[in-house]
Every structure is written in structure tokens, then in C-alpha cells.
Design a protein around this motif. Structure first.
Motif, mmCIF file in Angstrom:
data_model
loop_
_atom_site.group_PDB
_atom_site.id
_atom_site.type_symbol
_atom_site.label_atom_id
_atom_site.label_comp_id
_atom_site.label_asym_id
_atom_site.label_seq_id
_atom_site.Cartn_x
_atom_site.Cartn_y
_atom_site.Cartn_z
ATOM 1 N N ASP A 32 0.856 -1.188 0.000
ATOM 2 C CA ASP A 32 0.000 0.000 0.000
ATOM 3 C C ASP A 32 0.895 1.242 0.000
ATOM 4 O OD1 ASP A 32 0.939 0.159 2.637
ATOM 5 O OD2 ASP A 32 -0.971 -0.433 3.526
ATOM 6 N N ALA A 33 0.327 2.384 0.290
ATOM 7 C CA ALA A 33 1.087 3.632 0.269
ATOM 8 C C ALA A 33 2.235 3.637 1.284
ATOM 9 C CB ALA A 33 0.154 4.814 0.531
ATOM 10 N N GLU A 34 2.122 2.827 2.327
ATOM 11 C CA GLU A 34 3.167 2.757 3.354
ATOM 12 C C GLU A 34 4.276 1.772 3.003
ATOM 13 O OE1 GLU A 34 1.709 2.424 7.429
ATOM 14 O OE2 GLU A 34 -0.289 2.885 6.648
ATOM 15 N N GLY A 35 4.094 0.984 1.950
ATOM 16 C CA GLY A 35 5.079 -0.034 1.592
ATOM 17 C C GLY A 35 4.459 -1.404 1.683
ATOM 18 N N VAL A 36 5.236 -2.391 2.144
ATOM 19 C CA VAL A 36 4.755 -3.766 2.248
ATOM 20 C C VAL A 36 4.586 -4.136 3.721
ATOM 21 C CG1 VAL A 36 5.305 -6.201 1.839
ATOM 22 C CG2 VAL A 36 5.821 -4.501 0.088
ATOM 23 N N ALA A 37 3.429 -4.723 4.022
ATOM 24 C CA ALA A 37 3.190 -5.337 5.327
ATOM 25 C C ALA A 37 3.071 -6.827 5.075
ATOM 26 C CB ALA A 37 1.918 -4.801 5.958
ATOM 27 N N ALA A 38 3.685 -7.634 5.935
ATOM 28 C CA ALA A 38 3.673 -9.082 5.717
ATOM 29 C C ALA A 38 3.688 -9.815 7.041
ATOM 30 C CB ALA A 38 4.885 -9.491 4.882
ATOM 31 N N THR A 39 3.060 -10.986 7.040
ATOM 32 C CA THR A 39 3.071 -11.850 8.204
ATOM 33 C C THR A 39 3.092 -13.300 7.755
ATOM 34 O OG1 THR A 39 2.036 -12.283 10.356
ATOM 35 C CG2 THR A 39 0.550 -12.002 8.481
ATOM 36 N N THR A 40 3.692 -14.154 8.566
ATOM 37 C CA THR A 40 3.775 -15.581 8.272
ATOM 38 C C THR A 40 2.521 -16.286 8.771
ATOM 39 O OG1 THR A 40 6.170 -15.490 8.482
ATOM 40 C CG2 THR A 40 5.155 -17.663 8.664
ATOM 41 N N VAL A 41 2.027 -17.228 7.963
ATOM 42 C CA VAL A 41 0.845 -18.001 8.352
ATOM 43 C C VAL A 41 1.057 -19.484 8.059
ATOM 44 C CG1 VAL A 41 -0.765 -16.084 7.961
ATOM 45 C CG2 VAL A 41 -0.331 -17.713 6.119
ATOM 46 N N SER A 42 0.399 -20.296 8.842
ATOM 47 C CA SER A 42 0.284 -21.715 8.516
ATOM 48 C C SER A 42 -1.183 -22.082 8.352
ATOM 49 C CB SER A 42 0.952 -22.584 9.593
ATOM 50 O OG SER A 42 0.385 -22.322 10.853
ATOM 51 N N SER A 43 -2.066 -21.157 8.711
ATOM 52 C CA SER A 43 -3.509 -21.361 8.550
ATOM 53 C C SER A 43 -3.949 -20.755 7.226
ATOM 54 C CB SER A 43 -4.277 -20.730 9.697
ATOM 55 O OG SER A 43 -3.932 -21.338 10.907
ATOM 56 N N PHE A 44 -3.731 -21.518 6.166
ATOM 57 C CA PHE A 44 -4.053 -21.082 4.802
ATOM 58 C C PHE A 44 -4.532 -22.292 4.036
ATOM 59 C CE2 PHE A 44 -2.024 -21.172 0.505
ATOM 60 C CZ PHE A 44 -2.920 -20.322 -0.130
ATOM 61 N N SER A 45 -5.603 -22.121 3.263
ATOM 62 C CA SER A 45 -6.144 -23.259 2.536
ATOM 63 C C SER A 45 -6.952 -22.804 1.337
ATOM 64 C CB SER A 45 -7.052 -24.062 3.471
ATOM 65 O OG SER A 45 -7.592 -25.184 2.821
ATOM 66 N N SER A 46 -7.040 -23.694 0.346
ATOM 67 C CA SER A 46 -7.983 -23.443 -0.737
ATOM 68 C C SER A 46 -9.376 -23.644 -0.171
ATOM 69 C CB SER A 46 -7.718 -24.393 -1.910
ATOM 70 O OG SER A 46 -7.915 -25.728 -1.499
ATOM 71 N N LEU A 47 -10.341 -22.916 -0.688
ATOM 72 C CA LEU A 47 -11.713 -22.999 -0.211
ATOM 73 C C LEU A 47 -12.658 -23.446 -1.313
ATOM 74 C CD1 LEU A 47 -13.695 -22.451 2.125
ATOM 75 C CD2 LEU A 47 -13.779 -20.069 1.368
ATOM 76 N N SER A 48 -12.395 -22.992 -2.550
ATOM 77 C CA SER A 48 -13.275 -23.314 -3.670
ATOM 78 C C SER A 48 -12.487 -23.235 -4.960
ATOM 79 C CB SER A 48 -14.431 -22.308 -3.698
ATOM 80 O OG SER A 48 -15.165 -22.390 -4.891
ATOM 81 N N LEU A 49 -12.822 -24.113 -5.909
ATOM 82 C CA LEU A 49 -12.202 -24.054 -7.231
ATOM 83 C C LEU A 49 -12.982 -23.148 -8.175
ATOM 84 C CD1 LEU A 49 -11.103 -27.749 -7.863
ATOM 85 C CD2 LEU A 49 -9.665 -25.778 -7.321
ATOM 86 N N ASP A 50 -14.299 -23.105 -8.013
ATOM 87 C CA ASP A 50 -15.141 -22.319 -8.913
ATOM 88 C C ASP A 50 -16.193 -21.569 -8.111
ATOM 89 O OD1 ASP A 50 -16.263 -21.250 -11.182
ATOM 90 O OD2 ASP A 50 -17.382 -23.059 -11.696
ATOM 91 N N PRO A 51 -15.918 -20.299 -7.772
ATOM 92 C CA PRO A 51 -14.762 -19.505 -8.176
ATOM 93 C C PRO A 51 -13.543 -19.861 -7.322
ATOM 94 C CG PRO A 51 -16.148 -18.189 -6.733
ATOM 95 C CD PRO A 51 -16.860 -19.501 -6.949
ATOM 96 N N PRO A 52 -12.349 -19.475 -7.784
ATOM 97 C CA PRO A 52 -11.141 -19.780 -7.016
ATOM 98 C C PRO A 52 -11.070 -18.918 -5.754
ATOM 99 C CG PRO A 52 -10.583 -18.482 -8.958
ATOM 100 C CD PRO A 52 -12.050 -18.785 -9.038
ATOM 101 N N LEU A 53 -11.222 -19.580 -4.596
ATOM 102 C CA LEU A 53 -11.219 -18.885 -3.305
ATOM 103 C C LEU A 53 -10.213 -19.525 -2.362
ATOM 104 C CD1 LEU A 53 -15.083 -18.662 -2.626
ATOM 105 C CD2 LEU A 53 -13.623 -16.915 -3.684
#
Length: 166
Positions: A32-53
């Protein structure tokens, strides 16, 4: 074996049980206007293929969360075993000096997804972010970074079973 009583399950017992679940490691980021903000996650998953979520969980106190909500978009970069240091730094909220693309992808990650923020749901001390995938970048080849039993790990191939004897 610890079991929950009338009071329920303790945070310590729950944390110990969940440490036995192996998961991939990714970085959620936003530029964003401030630059990059980032955090590490292990709680990430695909949710749907159609639409891709996809769905990702961030702590309510996450500084990255506030910027993702304000921007209405986020990126997810799947890390390789060579990117352990990036995971450690982003887990502390330190993305200064790390290499991110214009889309806020971690450079040389295994794969990166660009998402628009569709919905946010509060559960306990985390918020679930649902994102619609609007762009994908296949990254470098390599082995995925895995987190299991409170430590970073590498994947090893399981040997094929010996052929049955006749």
C-alpha cells in the motif's frame, strides 16, 4: 492423555495437540502507500475451485490485517525450504529489506496468489479472510517449507512399497 472437562479444553492442551498437525508455511502480504506489510501463516487453505477462493486466518492484533482490510486485497506466497529466514522475519512483523514484487509476492517463492478480499469473519482471537484469487504466479521449483511440532521441517519422499512377491 488429557481430556476436556466441564471447563473445556485449555489453550495449552489445544496448542500441544495442534503442534502435531503439519502445515505448509506461507506469507500473507499487502503493498500500500506505506510499503509492504507481511506476516507468516500456517492457517491457509484453498476454499473453492469455482470460483477460485482461499481462506487465511490472521490474529485480530495483526498489523498486516489492518492494512489488508483497508486495501481490500492481499497476496499469499508459498515458501520453500530455502526461505526459512523470510518466514521467521515476517512472523515478527519485519518485512523491511525483504524482496517483494509489485504485487507483494515474496520473490522466488514456490507459488504466489493475488487475491481480492471478499469477506472477513471473526472467530475467537483470529479473523478468517476469504479471498478471491485474481492472479497466480508459479515460482521457483523447490521443496516446500513445513511447520510441525514447533519447528520448521522439510518434506521427504515416502518410499514406494516393495512390489508384492508372487
Amino acid at each position: 492423555m488429557t481430556q476436556g472437562g466441564p471447563e473445556g479444553v485449555t489453550a495449552l492442551d489445544f496448542r500441544e495437540a495442534m503442534s502435531r498437525w503439519a502445515s505448509g508455511v506461507a506469507v500473507v502480504s499487502v503493498r500500500d502507500a506505506e510499503g509492504v506489510a507481511a506476516t507468516t501463516v500456517s492457517s491457509f487453505s484453498s476454499l473453492s475451485l469455482d470460483p477460485p477462493l482461499v481462506v487465511v486466518a490472521l490474529q485480530q492484533i495483526s498489523r498486516t490485517l489492518k492494512r489488508v482490510e483497508a486495501a481490500g486485497r492481499f497476496s499469499v506466497s508459498v515458501l520453500s525450504t530455502t526461505q526459512r529466514d523470510i518466514s521467521v522475519r515476517c512472523s515478527k512483523g519485519d518485512s523491511e529489506g525483504l524482496a517483494f514484487s509489485e504485487e507483494a509476492f515474496v520473490q522466488d517463492s514456490l507459488a504466489s496468489l493475488s487475491c481480492t478480499l471478499l469477506d472477513v469473519h471473526r472467530y475467537g482471537d483470529h479473523l478468517l479472510l476469504v479471498g478471491r484469487v485474481v492472479g497466480i504466479q508459479r515460482g521457483a521449483d523447490g521443496e516446500p517449507l513445513v511447520y510441525w511440532n514447533r519447528a520448521y521441517r522439510a518434506v521427504t519422499a515416502h518410499p514406494d512399497p516393495a512390489p508384492a512377491r508372487k
